[in-house]
Design an enzyme around this catalytic site. Structure first.
Site, PDB file in Angstrom:
ATOM      1  N   SER A 185       0.853  -1.187   0.000  1.00 53.00           N
ATOM      2  CA  SER A 185       0.000   0.000   0.000  1.00 53.00           C
ATOM      3  C   SER A 185       0.889   1.237   0.000  1.00 53.00           C
ATOM      4  CB  SER A 185      -0.946  -0.026   1.202  1.00 53.00           C
ATOM      5  OG  SER A 185      -1.911   1.009   1.109  1.00 53.00           O
ATOM      6  N   THR A 186       0.748   2.129   0.969  1.00 53.71           N
ATOM      7  CA  THR A 186       1.511   3.370   0.982  1.00 53.71           C
ATOM      8  C   THR A 186       3.016   3.098   0.929  1.00 53.71           C
ATOM      9  OG1 THR A 186      -0.215   4.324   2.374  1.00 53.71           O
ATOM     10  CG2 THR A 186       1.846   5.546   2.198  1.00 53.71           C
ATOM     11  N   HIS A 211      -2.480  -1.200  -3.450  1.00 51.79           N
ATOM     12  CA  HIS A 211      -3.601  -0.271  -3.279  1.00 51.79           C
ATOM     13  C   HIS A 211      -3.345   0.978  -4.112  1.00 51.79           C
ATOM     14  CE1 HIS A 211      -4.297  -2.157   0.978  1.00 51.79           C
ATOM     15  NE2 HIS A 211      -4.791  -2.909   0.005  1.00 51.79           N
ATOM     16  N   MET A 303      -0.340   1.168   5.282  1.00 46.65           N
ATOM     17  CA  MET A 303      -1.135   1.390   6.488  1.00 46.65           C
ATOM     18  C   MET A 303      -2.310   0.426   6.531  1.00 46.65           C
ATOM     19  SD  MET A 303      -2.938   4.958   7.676  1.00 46.65           S
ATOM     20  CE  MET A 303      -4.156   5.010   8.987  1.00 46.65           C
ATOM     21  N   ASP A 306      -4.831  -4.861   5.886  1.00 47.89           N
ATOM     22  CA  ASP A 306      -5.130  -5.690   4.730  1.00 47.89           C
ATOM     23  C   ASP A 306      -3.963  -6.625   4.432  1.00 47.89           C
ATOM     24  OD1 ASP A 306      -6.622  -6.650   2.576  1.00 47.89           O
ATOM     25  OD2 ASP A 306      -5.728  -5.211   1.180  1.00 47.89           O
TER      26      ASP A 306
END
Length: 369
Positions: A185-186, A211, A303, A306
């Site tokens: 993600s991030t 993501h 973050m 998931d």
């Protein structure tokens, strides 16, 4: 003001966007609106008085565009940025360049109906801002900023970082054997580029959930394909797993393995852990795959939680599981949640992950031969 509040500066040439984003930010007690500016020149004047924790940034603006501003930030004072970008293919590529310059999150906004769109997307906007607030983007520019990161701390014995030569070869794996899964993600766009660019062309199939907003994943796959020995593309429904092929889950769609484990399925569905695509959807499907011992799953920077439960089920089913360590993560969140659950067998710095993938593939081939 609460000590836990994160300050936010909005930079956008649209008065409507500035108005709506200001309302959204002020609706959350954990955030404080530092101000708004119609372009980076005005913003820099405000930032002399107080530097924001997070910047929401448009791309196309008068006097100074968002990318030029990001380049300045990356050289002088890396700061978490949430991009406001159009769905257009052209802007998708620009957004990816912004990710490479340290942008932490992106909000895909339409050219029309901005007020309604932003109002309806308030929850997603707040999630992106809070995620960015936790991101340590200085880790993307350790040499540029002069910051020296601490030596990686790992649950495995410390070793020097290993770089895999592009000329190295891993012979194609037989169908149903070795398979690499990655969730991020991030901070993941930069991490994925670093990992994939060091892998040889003959690696086992790789499936990735990053993501990312809809319509950005196609351009991201193209970017990776241009920089890697592997073939990288956005996944299509029914596509067959092949050695040397890396498939990226499309934005706005889930990706899972077919029951036989030889194809991918791309489908609509409800958000899982507030995401679509969801890492857990892919990991859970792989935990039901035949020969799960042939699966290596990596959970990278990001973050939230998931992927953590899916990684646990993969480990319980016999797969090898790796989490990115705190020191190399832009946001130590998803891997941290997986560690708490006992889902991670090894915690590694990002620099050692390409070698871990090559070693896993070689070990699977030796076991099969």
């Amino acid at each position: 003001m609460s000590e836990t509040q994160s300050t936010v500066l909005v930079i956008d040439d649209s008065a409507v966007v500035r108005e709506v984003l200001s309302f959204v930010i002020q609706s959350d007690p954990s955030l404080r609106l530092l101000g708004t500016a119609s372009d980076p020149i005005f913003a820099l004047q405000k930032m002399k008085e107080e530097w924001p924790d997070v910047i929401i940034l448009d791309i196309e603006m008068p006097r100074m565009d968002g990318l030029t501003f990001l380049r300045q930030l990356s050289k002088q004072r890396p700061t978490p940025v949430v991009l406001c970008s159009s769905h257009a293919e052209k802007n998708a590529r620009v957004t990816l360049e912004a990710y490479s310059l340290g942008a932490a999150e992106a909000i895909a906004k339409p050219k029309f109906g901005l007020r309604d769109f932003l109002s309806e997307s308030a929850e997603e906007i707040l999630r992106a801002v809070k995620s960015a607030a936790r991101a340590d983007v200085r880790k993307l520019f350790p040499l540029t900023t002069g910051a020296r990161l601490a030596a990686p701390v790992s649950v495995v014995q410390p070793e020097p970082a290993i770089t895999v030569a592009r000329e190295a070869t891993v012979e194609p794996a037989a169908a149903g054997s070795a398979l690499i899964l990655i969730g991020a993600s991030t901070g993941g766009t930069t991490a994925l580029e670093q990992i994939l660019s060091e892998l040889p062309a003959g690696c086992p199939p790789i499936l990735i959930v990053q993501h990312m907003p809809e319509n950005f994943t196609h351009a991201f796959a193209q970017r990776l394909d241009q920089r890697c020995a592997l073939t990288v593309r956005e996944a299509a429904d029914g596509e067959t797993l092949q050695a040397g092929l890396c498939l990226l889950a499309p934005g706005g769609k889930h990706m899972r393995l077919s029951p036989g484990g030889r194809n991918v399925q791309i489908f609509d569905g409800p958000l899982v852990n507030r995401h679509r695509p969801s890492v857990d959807v892919l990991f859970e499907s792989a935990a039901r795959r035949p020969e799960t011992g042939g699966v290596l799953a990596l959970l990278l920077t990001g973050m939230g939680g998931d992927g953590s439960r899916g990684l646990l089920h993969l480990r319980e089913a016999g797969a090898m599981t790796i989490g990115q360590d705190r020191e190399s993560s832009v946001v130590y969140g998803m891997a941290a949640e997986a560690m708490k659950l006992g889902a991670v067998q090894q915690e590694l710095p990002l620099a050692r992950m390409p070698a871990a993938i090559v070693e896993f593939a070689a070990g699977r081939r030796r076991a099969a031969g």
